[in-house]
Design a protein around this motif. Structure first.
Motif, short mmCIF file in Angstrom:
data_model
loop_
_atom_site.label_atom_id
_atom_site.label_comp_id
_atom_site.label_asym_id
_atom_site.label_seq_id
_atom_site.Cartn_x
_atom_site.Cartn_y
_atom_site.Cartn_z
N GLN A 193 -3.08 5.81 -15.23
CA GLN A 193 -2.55 7.10 -14.79
C GLN A 193 -3.59 7.87 -13.98
OE1 GLN A 193 -1.31 8.48 -18.72
NE2 GLN A 193 0.84 8.37 -18.11
N ILE A 194 -4.84 7.85 -14.43
CA ILE A 194 -5.92 8.53 -13.70
C ILE A 194 -6.08 7.90 -12.31
CG2 ILE A 194 -8.43 8.89 -13.64
CD1 ILE A 194 -8.24 9.16 -16.75
N GLU A 195 -6.10 6.58 -12.27
CA GLU A 195 -6.27 5.89 -10.99
C GLU A 195 -5.09 6.15 -10.05
OE1 GLU A 195 -7.25 1.41 -9.28
OE2 GLU A 195 -7.23 1.75 -11.43
N VAL A 196 -3.87 6.13 -10.59
CA VAL A 196 -2.68 6.37 -9.77
C VAL A 196 -2.68 7.79 -9.23
CG1 VAL A 196 -0.16 6.63 -9.89
CG2 VAL A 196 -1.23 4.55 -10.74
N ARG A 197 -3.05 8.76 -10.08
CA ARG A 197 -3.11 10.15 -9.60
C ARG A 197 -4.11 10.31 -8.47
NH1 ARG A 197 -1.98 11.60 -15.08
NH2 ARG A 197 -4.17 11.68 -15.65
N ALA A 198 -5.28 9.66 -8.61
CA ALA A 198 -6.31 9.74 -7.57
C ALA A 198 -5.80 9.10 -6.27
CB ALA A 198 -7.59 9.05 -8.04
N LEU A 199 -5.16 7.93 -6.39
CA LEU A 199 -4.62 7.26 -5.21
C LEU A 199 -3.51 8.09 -4.57
CD1 LEU A 199 -4.57 3.58 -6.48
CD2 LEU A 199 -5.85 4.42 -4.50
N GLN A 200 -2.67 8.67 -5.40
CA GLN A 200 -1.58 9.49 -4.88
C GLN A 200 -2.14 10.71 -4.13
OE1 GLN A 200 0.91 11.35 -7.85
NE2 GLN A 200 2.66 11.37 -6.48
N ALA A 201 -3.18 11.32 -4.69
CA ALA A 201 -3.81 12.47 -4.02
C ALA A 201 -4.43 12.05 -2.69
CB ALA A 201 -4.87 13.09 -4.93
N GLU A 202 -5.04 10.88 -2.67
CA GLU A 202 -5.65 10.36 -1.44
C GLU A 202 -4.59 10.10 -0.39
OE1 GLU A 202 -8.45 6.61 0.03
OE2 GLU A 202 -8.21 7.00 -2.11
N GLN A 217 -2.63 2.45 5.72
CA GLN A 217 -2.12 1.07 5.58
C GLN A 217 -2.88 0.31 4.50
OE1 GLN A 217 -2.43 -0.60 9.50
NE2 GLN A 217 -0.44 0.22 10.16
N GLN A 218 -4.14 0.68 4.28
CA GLN A 218 -4.93 0.02 3.23
C GLN A 218 -4.70 0.67 1.87
OE1 GLN A 218 -8.85 0.48 4.83
NE2 GLN A 218 -8.66 -1.24 6.26
N THR A 219 -4.52 1.99 1.83
CA THR A 219 -4.44 2.72 0.57
C THR A 219 -3.04 2.69 -0.04
OG1 THR A 219 -6.18 4.18 1.38
CG2 THR A 219 -4.96 4.93 -0.54
N GLU A 220 -2.00 2.84 0.78
CA GLU A 220 -0.63 2.90 0.27
C GLU A 220 -0.23 1.66 -0.53
OE1 GLU A 220 1.59 4.02 3.80
OE2 GLU A 220 1.97 6.00 2.92
N PRO A 221 -0.52 0.43 -0.06
CA PRO A 221 -0.15 -0.74 -0.88
C PRO A 221 -0.86 -0.77 -2.24
CG PRO A 221 -0.62 -1.41 1.37
CD PRO A 221 -1.03 0.02 1.25
N VAL A 222 -2.12 -0.34 -2.27
CA VAL A 222 -2.85 -0.30 -3.54
C VAL A 222 -2.19 0.72 -4.46
CG1 VAL A 222 -5.06 0.25 -4.64
CG2 VAL A 222 -5.02 -1.01 -2.48
N TYR A 223 -1.88 1.89 -3.90
CA TYR A 223 -1.20 2.94 -4.68
C TYR A 223 0.14 2.43 -5.19
CZ TYR A 223 1.87 6.94 -5.43
OH TYR A 223 2.80 7.80 -5.94
N ASN A 224 0.95 1.83 -4.32
CA ASN A 224 2.27 1.33 -4.72
C ASN A 224 2.16 0.26 -5.80
OD1 ASN A 224 3.55 3.05 -2.90
ND2 ASN A 224 3.61 1.53 -1.28
N SER A 225 1.17 -0.62 -5.67
CA SER A 225 0.96 -1.67 -6.66
C SER A 225 0.56 -1.09 -8.02
CB SER A 225 -0.12 -2.63 -6.16
OG SER A 225 -0.51 -3.52 -7.16
#
Length: 192
Positions: free
Chosen positions: A9-18, A84-92
């Protein structure tokens, strides 16, 4: 690598914010690009010197404008590459988190069903025990009535009913194939 739900959850929130910050930056640059304008002031006279100066200023402003647009385009391209690099990581990671949360949810549902079934059965047993006790107390009342009522009839010198037995049933819990039924059981008057 397996992560716990809180870590994920912490990682997803950080990725979502990014991702959100990158999208906002890109949108801001698109607005900035569409608002780029060149202001042209035509010369007041048509002398060759004024026209030459006008053309020179227009060329300089045009070159400056093109450089601004090119810089904005480079920034947009860099942001889109990062997206393009961050969105797939976030989605995964979001999909992994959703899967773990769904698993936890279904574990909780299964636990609730198992413990709930036991609790329902225990409550049904208590209801049926209370119903059996109530029925035996009603039968005791009937037996007492049968014993005392003749004396009342004799006392009043006419047939008398000192108790009216209007109740015919007692609430009771019955098991069914996949549920409990709270229904009524007929009172057994002759049971002692």
């Amino acid at each position: 690598m397996s992560q716990t739900i809180p870590e994920l959850q912490i990682e997803v929130r950080a990725l979502q914010a990014e991702v959100t910050a990158l999208q906002e930056s890109r949108d801001k640059l698109y607005k900035q690009r569409t608002s780029c304008r060149v202001t042209v002031s035509f010369p007041k006279d048509n002398t060759p010197e004024a026209i030459a100066e006008f053309q020179q200023q227009t060329a300089a402003f045009g070159e400056q404008w093109l450089q601004q647009i090119a810089e904005i385009d480079r920034e947009i391209k860099a942001i889109e590459k990062e997206l393009q690099q961050t969105e797939p990581v976030y989605n995964s990671k979001q999909a992994e988190l959703d899967k773990l949360l769904a698993g936890e949810h279904w574990k909780q549902v299964e636990y609730d069903v198992q413990t709930g079934e036991k609790r329902l059965q225990a409550q049904a047993r208590r209801i049926n025990q209370a119903a059996a006790l109530l029925e035996s107390e009603i039968q005791a009342l009937k037996a007492l009535y049968d014993q005392i009522n003749p004396s009342y009839s004799e006392w009043y010198e006419q047939p008398t009913e000192i108790v009216e037995f209007a109740a015919k049933t007692i609430p009771c819990a019955f098991p069914s194939s996949n549920r409990l039924i709270l229904g009524n059981k007929e009172i057994e008057w002759e049971k002692k």
